[in-house]
Each structure stands twice: as structure tokens, then as C-alpha cells.
Design a protein around this motif. Structure first.
Motif, mmCIF file in Angstrom:
data_model
loop_
_atom_site.group_PDB
_atom_site.id
_atom_site.type_symbol
_atom_site.label_atom_id
_atom_site.label_comp_id
_atom_site.label_asym_id
_atom_site.label_seq_id
_atom_site.Cartn_x
_atom_site.Cartn_y
_atom_site.Cartn_z
ATOM 1 N N SER A 1 1.553 37.947 81.106
ATOM 2 C CA SER A 1 0.889 39.231 81.365
ATOM 3 C C SER A 1 1.910 40.344 81.590
ATOM 4 O O SER A 1 3.079 40.092 81.878
ATOM 5 N N PHE A 2 1.490 41.542 81.451
ATOM 6 C CA PHE A 2 2.310 42.744 81.590
ATOM 7 C C PHE A 2 1.809 43.453 82.846
ATOM 8 O O PHE A 2 2.512 43.555 83.829
ATOM 9 N N GLY A 3 0.538 43.843 82.788
ATOM 10 C CA GLY A 3 -0.175 44.325 83.972
ATOM 11 C C GLY A 3 0.498 45.429 84.740
ATOM 12 O O GLY A 3 1.213 46.247 84.171
ATOM 13 N N LYS A 4 0.307 45.430 86.057
ATOM 14 C CA LYS A 4 0.756 46.563 86.862
ATOM 15 C C LYS A 4 2.271 46.603 87.037
ATOM 16 O O LYS A 4 2.837 47.647 87.303
ATOM 17 N N ASN A 5 2.933 45.457 86.883
ATOM 18 C CA ASN A 5 4.381 45.447 87.061
ATOM 19 C C ASN A 5 5.174 45.727 85.790
ATOM 20 O O ASN A 5 6.387 45.782 85.826
ATOM 21 N N GLY A 6 4.483 45.866 84.668
ATOM 22 C CA GLY A 6 5.178 46.130 83.423
ATOM 23 C C GLY A 6 6.056 44.962 83.006
ATOM 24 O O GLY A 6 5.795 43.809 83.358
ATOM 25 N N LEU A 7 7.121 45.269 82.275
ATOM 26 C CA LEU A 7 7.975 44.252 81.662
ATOM 27 C C LEU A 7 8.610 43.298 82.680
ATOM 28 O O LEU A 7 8.784 42.119 82.404
ATOM 29 N N LEU A 8 8.924 43.802 83.862
ATOM 30 C CA LEU A 8 9.552 42.952 84.883
ATOM 31 C C LEU A 8 8.630 41.795 85.270
ATOM 32 O O LEU A 8 9.086 40.656 85.437
ATOM 33 N N GLY A 9 7.349 42.086 85.389
ATOM 34 C CA GLY A 9 6.365 41.035 85.685
ATOM 35 C C GLY A 9 6.351 39.986 84.589
ATOM 36 O O GLY A 9 6.288 38.781 84.863
ATOM 37 N N SER A 10 6.450 40.420 83.350
ATOM 38 C CA SER A 10 6.462 39.496 82.215
ATOM 39 C C SER A 10 7.689 38.584 82.266
ATOM 40 O O SER A 10 7.581 37.375 82.073
ATOM 41 N N VAL A 11 8.849 39.178 82.522
ATOM 42 C CA VAL A 11 10.104 38.410 82.576
ATOM 43 C C VAL A 11 10.010 37.340 83.668
ATOM 44 O O VAL A 11 10.316 36.171 83.436
ATOM 45 N N ASN A 12 9.543 37.761 84.853
ATOM 46 C CA ASN A 12 9.459 36.811 85.962
ATOM 47 C C ASN A 12 8.482 35.682 85.674
ATOM 48 O O ASN A 12 8.744 34.528 85.999
ATOM 49 N N ASN B 1 12.762 30.861 77.605
ATOM 50 C CA ASN B 1 13.873 31.775 77.336
ATOM 51 C C ASN B 1 13.434 32.931 76.432
ATOM 52 O O ASN B 1 14.260 33.694 75.933
ATOM 53 N N THR B 2 12.125 33.039 76.216
ATOM 54 C CA THR B 2 11.553 34.204 75.555
ATOM 55 C C THR B 2 10.096 34.332 75.997
ATOM 56 O O THR B 2 9.593 33.506 76.776
ATOM 57 N N PHE B 3 9.387 35.364 75.515
ATOM 58 C CA PHE B 3 7.971 35.527 75.856
ATOM 59 C C PHE B 3 7.334 36.561 74.935
ATOM 60 O O PHE B 3 8.037 37.270 74.206
ATOM 61 N N MET B 4 6.018 36.604 74.996
ATOM 62 C CA MET B 4 5.269 37.638 74.258
ATOM 63 C C MET B 4 4.314 38.308 75.240
ATOM 64 O O MET B 4 3.758 37.657 76.114
ATOM 65 N N PHE B 5 4.129 39.603 75.099
ATOM 66 C CA PHE B 5 3.235 40.331 76.009
ATOM 67 C C PHE B 5 2.424 41.371 75.251
ATOM 68 O O PHE B 5 2.796 41.794 74.151
ATOM 69 N N TYR B 6 1.320 41.771 75.843
ATOM 70 C CA TYR B 6 0.534 42.924 75.373
ATOM 71 C C TYR B 6 0.860 44.061 76.332
ATOM 72 O O TYR B 6 1.045 43.815 77.531
ATOM 73 N N THR B 7 0.923 45.290 75.865
ATOM 74 C CA THR B 7 1.270 46.399 76.766
ATOM 75 C C THR B 7 0.110 46.782 77.694
ATOM 76 O O THR B 7 0.226 47.707 78.493
ATOM 77 N N GLY B 8 -1.024 46.097 77.567
ATOM 78 C CA GLY B 8 -2.193 46.317 78.415
ATOM 79 C C GLY B 8 -3.167 45.209 78.064
ATOM 80 O O GLY B 8 -2.762 44.184 77.533
ATOM 81 N N LYS C 1 16.150 40.626 71.822
ATOM 82 C CA LYS C 1 15.764 40.539 70.400
ATOM 83 C C LYS C 1 14.715 39.459 70.145
ATOM 84 O O LYS C 1 14.052 39.463 69.121
ATOM 85 N N ASN C 2 14.595 38.521 71.075
ATOM 86 C CA ASN C 2 13.616 37.444 70.901
ATOM 87 C C ASN C 2 12.279 37.729 71.577
ATOM 88 O O ASN C 2 11.362 36.921 71.507
ATOM 89 N N ILE C 3 12.184 38.874 72.255
ATOM 90 C CA ILE C 3 10.957 39.194 72.986
ATOM 91 C C ILE C 3 9.972 39.880 72.028
ATOM 92 O O ILE C 3 10.349 40.767 71.259
ATOM 93 N N ILE C 4 8.712 39.457 72.115
ATOM 94 C CA ILE C 4 7.704 39.913 71.156
ATOM 95 C C ILE C 4 6.596 40.685 71.866
ATOM 96 O O ILE C 4 6.098 40.256 72.910
ATOM 97 N N CYS C 5 6.197 41.790 71.275
ATOM 98 C CA CYS C 5 5.018 42.523 71.753
ATOM 99 C C CYS C 5 3.870 42.186 70.797
ATOM 100 O O CYS C 5 4.093 41.972 69.605
ATOM 101 N N HIS C 6 2.648 42.103 71.307
ATOM 102 C CA HIS C 6 1.481 41.848 70.450
ATOM 103 C C HIS C 6 0.556 43.057 70.545
ATOM 104 O O HIS C 6 0.175 43.452 71.642
#
Ligand code: FE
Ligand code: FE
Ligand code: ZN
Length: 305
Positions: A8-19, A27-34, A64-69
């Protein structure tokens, strides 16, 4: 192996996704911006993004390996409602700007559904829209996802993907994201993945593949359904999926799990748990865990106490 899941991306943005990804041992992930099912978006918080970059660097995660959907309600294939079609184009132009701000290089997109118009026209609508979107784009590559062919969905055959790519002006900014559940449901035999790659290479070119969604399928071969199953718990099975994730031709390609959360059957039915920590471990260890569901429940029930 470059492997992660959607987070998830949610209220913390990219940092929440990384954590969240780090919790799963990814060692990678995919997120939606909302929310994936709507187009309401908040501006990108650059302070949070900066912190996310730092944490990624500390943990050897390559941006470079991080993906947005892109949200899946955006439909570039149908232009019967001109306002909606224009909105979709403009939304994706903004989405690309958000990716650029976060240094994200890849955005996965469902090509779209024809709903009520001819397939040929719908494909040309996708081409037109993508060329408009890419005009202002310099750094973000749009990855067309291979679809299951549910309803009037486009992009379920190599021929359709090939047609779209052929007509894109900026070829350096277009690519493909494979999805193993979708490919099975579309009628491509995943037990002979090398044969599929060979066909893909001949028709489109392997260099266009920049991401692969790793999902098992709840439905039969060629069912055109699109319902994801947990790794090893569906039609593909663990060995078929393991062969795909360890395929040397895709060694440098990020692998992203989009498998369903696990329900908690004994206490409150509302609680569901992410399977990714366990599925990633299985694939890294190259060994199926037939007791995975129970392990997931007990892990999250313990950590909730
Ligand atoms: Fe998708
Ligand atoms: Fe997918
Ligand atoms: Zn799907």
C-alpha cells in the motif's frame, strides 16, 4: 532474484510502501499512488519520498526495480464518452509526473476494454491515447499488462500487444508486464514457459519485458476469468511458478506477487493477512510449504498480541 509484492501507499506515501516491502523480506515492490479503483490522488509528499529513497538505499533496494501500477478503472480503449476518454489521458499524464517526482521508471497499465465498439477501433484508441501521454514523458516507461481476456478486455494476446507497440512513436518508453495468472487464463501454457518466451521474442522482443506479475490462478487454462490464487494453491502449481521465477532469461526482471490475502477462519472473519512474507520465502527457498496458510495465520495472530 528480484522479488516483492504489491504494497500500500496510503497516507505515508512511498516510505510506507518501502517499509511494508521490507517486512515481507522483499527487495522490490509495486504500489498504486492511491486506491486502485478510483482516481482520487493527493500531491506527492517530497519529504516522505526523500526518506523513502534513503531507506531504500540503506537496504540495497534499487529504485529502477520499483513499479507503479495505474488505477485499473482508467480505460484508454473506449472513447464513446469523450469526456471520460480525455480524463483518462490527462489522469495518466499526471500519474507519470507523480512517478517522475519519485524517480520511478515503470508504470504498469491495463490496456483497456472495448465495451461496445469494434476491437480494431478500441486498439487504435489505446494507441492514440498512449502517444498523447508519451509526448510529454521523458523517463517513465509504460508497461502494457498481458490480460486474461475477461469480458471485452484487450491485451490478452501477443498479437494485440504487438499491434499497440508497433504504433507507438516513442518505442523507448513502451514495454510489457507479463502476468502468469492472466497468461494461463488467456490460454498460454505456463507449464511450457520457454515456448511462450520464444513466441514473445519472435513477435515482440524479450527486451520489452520489464516486469512480471507472479500469481497462481483459481481458474482453468484458457478460462478468460482472472482470479488470482496463492502461490502453489492454484492451477499453475508451485513447480511451474518456481520455474518461471528462476528462468535465466528473466533473471534481472522484477517479480511482483499480487496473490490474495488469507482469511482468518477461526476468530473474527474480518481480519485478513498478507501472504507475501511467506510466499517470497517459499520462492527464495525453492520449496513449497503445504502448511503455509496455517503459518501465516499464526504469525499474524502472534504479532497482533
Ligand atoms: Fe494489473
Ligand atoms: Fe497483474
Ligand atoms: Zn489479475
Amino acid at each position: 532474484m528480484i522479488i516483492g509484492s504489491h504494497v500500500s501507499f496510503g497516507k505515508n506515501g512511498l516510505l510506507g510502501s518501502v517499509n511494508e516491502a521490507l517486512e515481507y523480506g522483499a527487495n522490490t515492490f509495486m504500489f498504486y499512488t492511491g486506491a486502485p479503483q478510483n482516481t482520487l490522488r493527493k500531491p506527492i509528499d517530497m519529504k516522505n519520498t526523500q526518506k523513502a529513497w534513503e531507506v531504500m538505499q540503506e537496504n540495497n533496494m534499487d529504485i529502477k526495480n520499483i513499479i507503479c501500477h495505474a488505477p485499473y478503472i482508467v480505460n484508454l480503449a473506449n472513447n464513446l464518452d469523450e469526456k471520460k476518454y480525455d480524463f483518462s489521458i490527462h489522469f495518466l499524464i499526471e500519474e507519470i509526473k507523480r512517478c517522475e517526482m519519485m524517480n520511478i521508471s515503470y508504470m504498469v497499465l491495463h490496456p483497456g476494454s472495448s465495451v461496445g465498439i469494434k476491437k480494431e477501433e478500441a486498439l487504435d484508441n489505446i494507441v492514440y491515447a498512449l502517444n498523447e501521454i508519451l509526448k510529454q514523458d521523458k523517463t517513465v516507461t509504460i508497461l502494457l499488462e498481458t490480460m486474461a481476456g475477461k469480458g471485452t478486455e484487450l491485451g490478452s494476446t501477443i498479437e494485440e500487444i504487438k499491434y499497440i507497440i508497433k504504433h507507438i512513436e516513442k518505442k523507448e518508453l513502451i514495454g510489457v508486464c507479463l502476468d502468469t495468472c492472466h497468461l494461463n487464463d488467456a490460454g498460454y501454457d505456463m507449464t511450457n514457459f520457454d515456448k511462450y518466451l520464444c513466441l514473445f521474442d519472435r513477435e515482440i522482443g524479450l527486451s520489452y519485458i520489464h516486469c512480471i506479475h507472479i500469481n497462481d490462478s483459481k481458474n482453468d487454462f484458457s478460462s478468460h476469468k482472472d482470479r488470482h490464487a496463492n502461490i502453489g494453491y492454484g492451477t499453475l502449481g508451485f513447480d511451474t511458478i518456481l520455474k518461471i521465477v528462476t528462468n535465466p532469461q528473466l533473471a534481472t526482471i522484477p517479480k511482483i506477487l499480487e496473490t490474495p490475502y488469507i482469511g482468518n477462519t477461526d476468530t473474527d472473519k474480518e481480519r485478513i493477512y498478507p501472504p507475501y512474507k511467506f510466499e517470497i520465502a517459499m520462492l527464495k527457498n525453492k520449496e513449497f510449504n503445504p502448511d503455509m496458510m496455517r503459518h501465516i495465520r499464526s504469525y499474524y495472530q502472534k504479532s497482533a498480541k
